[in-house]
Design a protein around this motif. Structure first.
Motif, PDB file in Angstrom:
ATOM      1  N   THR A   5      56.330  38.996  27.551  1.00 22.04           N
ATOM      2  CA  THR A   5      54.653  39.025  27.867  1.00 22.04           C
ATOM      3  C   THR A   5      54.931  39.745  29.379  1.00 22.04           C
ATOM      4  OG1 THR A   5      54.372  37.088  26.653  1.00 22.04           O
ATOM      5  CG2 THR A   5      52.763  37.783  28.007  1.00 22.04           C
ATOM      6  N   PHE A   6      53.983  40.791  29.224  1.00 21.93           N
ATOM      7  CA  PHE A   6      54.048  41.744  30.720  1.00 21.93           C
ATOM      8  C   PHE A   6      52.581  41.537  31.114  1.00 21.93           C
ATOM      9  CE2 PHE A   6      56.393  44.769  33.007  1.00 21.93           C
ATOM     10  CZ  PHE A   6      55.319  45.091  33.979  1.00 21.93           C
ATOM     11  N   TYR A   7      52.675  40.595  32.294  1.00 19.73           N
ATOM     12  CA  TYR A   7      51.285  40.384  32.993  1.00 19.73           C
ATOM     13  C   TYR A   7      51.143  41.428  34.304  1.00 19.73           C
ATOM     14  CZ  TYR A   7      50.995  35.943  30.732  1.00 19.73           C
ATOM     15  OH  TYR A   7      50.862  34.781  29.705  1.00 19.73           O
ATOM     16  N   PHE A   8      49.933  42.430  34.101  1.00 22.55           N
ATOM     17  CA  PHE A   8      49.809  43.398  34.714  1.00 22.55           C
ATOM     18  C   PHE A   8      48.445  43.722  35.450  1.00 22.55           C
ATOM     19  CE2 PHE A   8      48.165  44.807  30.858  1.00 22.55           C
ATOM     20  CZ  PHE A   8      47.062  45.497  31.066  1.00 22.55           C
ATOM     21  N   ASP A   9      48.485  44.294  36.762  1.00 18.01           N
ATOM     22  CA  ASP A   9      47.357  44.648  37.415  1.00 18.01           C
ATOM     23  C   ASP A   9      47.651  46.273  37.530  1.00 18.01           C
ATOM     24  OD1 ASP A   9      45.573  45.693  39.511  1.00 18.01           O
ATOM     25  OD2 ASP A   9      45.040  43.460  39.872  1.00 18.01           O
ATOM     26  N   VAL A  10      46.585  46.992  37.064  1.00 20.52           N
ATOM     27  CA  VAL A  10      46.745  48.521  36.966  1.00 20.52           C
ATOM     28  C   VAL A  10      46.766  49.127  38.740  1.00 20.52           C
ATOM     29  CG1 VAL A  10      44.242  49.047  37.049  1.00 20.52           C
ATOM     30  CG2 VAL A  10      46.091  50.556  35.896  1.00 20.52           C
ATOM     31  N   SER A  11      46.335  48.318  39.511  1.00 16.34           N
ATOM     32  CA  SER A  11      46.126  48.933  41.090  1.00 16.34           C
ATOM     33  C   SER A  11      47.525  48.676  41.501  1.00 16.34           C
ATOM     34  CB  SER A  11      45.162  48.028  41.737  1.00 16.34           C
ATOM     35  OG  SER A  11      45.655  46.881  41.670  1.00 16.34           O
ATOM     36  N   CYS A  12      48.639  47.950  40.974  1.00 18.96           N
ATOM     37  CA  CYS A  12      49.692  47.623  41.723  1.00 18.96           C
ATOM     38  C   CYS A  12      50.918  48.698  41.650  1.00 18.96           C
ATOM     39  CB  CYS A  12      50.223  46.126  41.463  1.00 18.96           C
ATOM     40  SG  CYS A  12      51.665  45.818  42.232  1.00 18.96           S
ATOM     41  N   VAL A  36      49.297  41.951  28.887  1.00 20.13           N
ATOM     42  CA  VAL A  36      48.190  41.169  29.356  1.00 20.13           C
ATOM     43  C   VAL A  36      47.701  41.308  30.746  1.00 20.13           C
ATOM     44  CG1 VAL A  36      47.438  38.608  29.471  1.00 20.13           C
ATOM     45  CG2 VAL A  36      49.146  39.384  27.841  1.00 20.13           C
ATOM     46  N   PRO A  37      46.448  41.454  30.882  1.00 17.51           N
ATOM     47  CA  PRO A  37      46.080  41.672  32.249  1.00 17.51           C
ATOM     48  C   PRO A  37      46.113  40.131  33.254  1.00 17.51           C
ATOM     49  CG  PRO A  37      44.277  41.504  30.854  1.00 17.51           C
ATOM     50  CD  PRO A  37      45.491  41.673  29.916  1.00 17.51           C
ATOM     51  N   MET A  38      46.375  40.730  34.560  1.00 13.27           N
ATOM     52  CA  MET A  38      46.080  39.718  35.373  1.00 13.27           C
ATOM     53  C   MET A  38      45.623  40.355  36.681  1.00 13.27           C
ATOM     54  SD  MET A  38      50.161  39.041  36.791  1.00 13.27           S
ATOM     55  CE  MET A  38      49.494  37.997  38.312  1.00 13.27           C
ATOM     56  N   SER A  39      45.396  39.778  37.525  1.00 10.76           N
ATOM     57  CA  SER A  39      44.308  40.387  38.729  1.00 10.76           C
ATOM     58  C   SER A  39      44.608  39.875  40.161  1.00 10.76           C
ATOM     59  CB  SER A  39      42.949  40.033  38.676  1.00 10.76           C
ATOM     60  OG  SER A  39      42.070  40.546  39.421  1.00 10.76           O
ATOM     61  N   LEU A  40      45.134  41.034  40.915  1.00  5.78           N
ATOM     62  CA  LEU A  40      45.350  40.771  42.290  1.00  5.78           C
ATOM     63  C   LEU A  40      43.937  40.184  42.916  1.00  5.78           C
ATOM     64  CD1 LEU A  40      47.865  43.690  43.200  1.00  5.78           C
ATOM     65  CD2 LEU A  40      48.241  41.181  43.127  1.00  5.78           C
ATOM     66  N   ALA A  41      43.037  40.693  42.464  1.00 10.62           N
ATOM     67  CA  ALA A  41      41.436  40.238  43.006  1.00 10.62           C
ATOM     68  C   ALA A  41      41.380  38.837  42.838  1.00 10.62           C
ATOM     69  CB  ALA A  41      40.464  41.178  42.611  1.00 10.62           C
ATOM     70  N   VAL A  42      41.650  38.379  41.550  1.00 11.89           N
ATOM     71  CA  VAL A  42      41.652  36.863  41.336  1.00 11.89           C
ATOM     72  C   VAL A  42      42.641  36.235  42.217  1.00 11.89           C
ATOM     73  CG1 VAL A  42      41.787  34.987  39.782  1.00 11.89           C
ATOM     74  CG2 VAL A  42      40.745  37.251  38.909  1.00 11.89           C
ATOM     75  N   MET A  56      40.192  46.839  49.193  1.00 10.70           N
ATOM     76  CA  MET A  56      40.949  47.201  48.045  1.00 10.70           C
ATOM     77  C   MET A  56      40.728  46.334  46.935  1.00 10.70           C
ATOM     78  SD  MET A  56      44.254  48.526  49.960  1.00 10.70           S
ATOM     79  CE  MET A  56      45.317  48.755  48.324  1.00 10.70           C
ATOM     80  N   MET A  57      40.809  44.676  47.417  1.00 11.72           N
ATOM     81  CA  MET A  57      40.580  43.850  46.199  1.00 11.72           C
ATOM     82  C   MET A  57      39.199  43.890  45.669  1.00 11.72           C
ATOM     83  SD  MET A  57      43.537  42.204  45.996  1.00 11.72           S
ATOM     84  CE  MET A  57      44.241  43.991  46.246  1.00 11.72           C
ATOM     85  N   ALA A  64      40.189  45.723  36.334  1.00 14.83           N
ATOM     86  CA  ALA A  64      40.862  44.366  35.870  1.00 14.83           C
ATOM     87  C   ALA A  64      39.805  43.764  34.896  1.00 14.83           C
ATOM     88  CB  ALA A  64      41.105  43.335  36.862  1.00 14.83           C
ATOM     89  N   ARG A  65      38.339  43.774  35.102  1.00 15.77           N
ATOM     90  CA  ARG A  65      37.425  43.430  34.230  1.00 15.77           C
ATOM     91  C   ARG A  65      37.577  43.908  32.894  1.00 15.77           C
ATOM     92  NH1 ARG A  65      33.136  42.853  39.116  1.00 15.77           N
ATOM     93  NH2 ARG A  65      33.156  40.466  39.542  1.00 15.77           N
ATOM     94  N   VAL A  66      37.698  45.218  33.146  1.00 16.43           N
ATOM     95  CA  VAL A  66      37.633  46.190  31.799  1.00 16.43           C
ATOM     96  C   VAL A  66      39.092  46.013  31.060  1.00 16.43           C
ATOM     97  CG1 VAL A  66      37.775  48.605  30.990  1.00 16.43           C
ATOM     98  CG2 VAL A  66      36.456  47.972  32.762  1.00 16.43           C
ATOM     99  N   PHE A  67      40.104  45.774  31.503  1.00 16.47           N
ATOM    100  CA  PHE A  67      41.167  45.237  30.904  1.00 16.47           C
ATOM    101  C   PHE A  67      41.126  44.009  30.329  1.00 16.47           C
ATOM    102  CE2 PHE A  67      43.363  48.575  33.390  1.00 16.47           C
ATOM    103  CZ  PHE A  67      44.228  49.359  32.347  1.00 16.47           C
ATOM    104  N   ALA A  68      40.378  43.062  30.700  1.00 14.06           N
ATOM    105  CA  ALA A  68      40.211  41.824  30.267  1.00 14.06           C
ATOM    106  C   ALA A  68      39.461  41.996  28.890  1.00 14.06           C
ATOM    107  CB  ALA A  68      39.615  40.940  31.221  1.00 14.06           C
ATOM    108  N   LYS A  69      38.401  42.836  29.121  1.00 14.24           N
ATOM    109  CA  LYS A  69      37.261  43.154  27.643  1.00 14.24           C
ATOM    110  C   LYS A  69      38.230  43.575  26.777  1.00 14.24           C
ATOM    111  CE  LYS A  69      33.142  44.865  26.576  1.00 14.24           C
ATOM    112  NZ  LYS A  69      32.291  43.649  25.763  1.00 14.24           N
TER     113      LYS A  69
END
Length: 206
Positions: A5-12, A36-42, A56-57, A64-69
């Motif tokens: 399971t790979f949790y990612f944030d596209v910005s990183c 699976v999306p995760m979020s540096l903003a969260v 930046m956050m 991140a919201r789009v990836f979650a949906k």
């Protein structure tokens, strides 16, 4: 088969390098990767951080919201969307944006390229997908603990922050790094190795 399971944030950018390694691993090892999306903003929500970083956050909420949906409604597209948007953000030079809505054009272009409806972008600047995003993010934190960033990689039952790499190993070298990671994950008392980085991510065109 090894489940990952790979949790990612596209910005990183570090997450991006590790994800490209995992794409190499898919070619040389018998693995099944759940993206699976995760979020540096969260992760940084409510923290006292420098103003530029917080801007930046703010920007990072949108993708991140789009990836979650997408993960919730069209999970078969999440891998492709991450690759397409990640290529725009990292080798394409569209990263590091600041302020709410800063990634709107990137999001729209990536959705179009992978054949997803444009209305997925509507959640980028609302809180409509925040419960979904926070739920996915919580899964990563539950697996690894909260003193981490991105990426979080879960190998079977064990999750780690990282591996943090600056260059993407290719072919069998990627497989060997994966084998070593799985081996370390097999020891329940192993937690971390760390050293100071001497270079940043060496992002290249895919």
């Amino acid at each position: 088969m090894q489940n990952v399971t790979f949790y990612f944030d596209v910005s990183c950018p570090f997450c991006w390098q590790t994800s490209r390694w995992m794409k190499e691993v898919e070619q040389v090892r018998d693995v099944a990767v759940d993206w699976v999306p995760m979020s540096l903003a969260v992760l940084n929500d409510g923290r006292d951080l420098p103003a530029d970083y917080m801007k930046m956050m703010e920007a990072n909420w949108g993708p991140a919201r789009v990836f979650a949906k997408v993960k919730a409604e069209a999970p078969e597209k999440i891998d492709e969307l991450y690759t397409v948007m990640g290529e725009m953000v990292h080798p394409g030079g569209e990263g590091g944006k600041q302020g709410y809505g800063a990634y709107d054009e990137v999001i729209a272009a990536a959705l179009e390229k992978v054949g997803l409806p444009a209305n997925y972008a509507e959640v980028a600047n609302t809180e409509d997908a925040d419960d979904l995003l926070r739920g996915f993010h919580a899964r990563a934190m539950e697996a690894v603990g909260d003193d981490v960033g991105t990426p979080v990689v879960q190998l079977g039952d064990t999750a780690f922050f990282g591996p943090v790499i600056t260059r993407v190993p290719r072919g069998e070298e990627a497989g060997e790094l994966f084998d070593a990671s799985v081996k370390l994950a097999s020891f329940p008392y192993f937690f971390e190795l760390k050293r100071s980085r001497t270079e940043g991510p060496q992002v290249q065109e895919s």
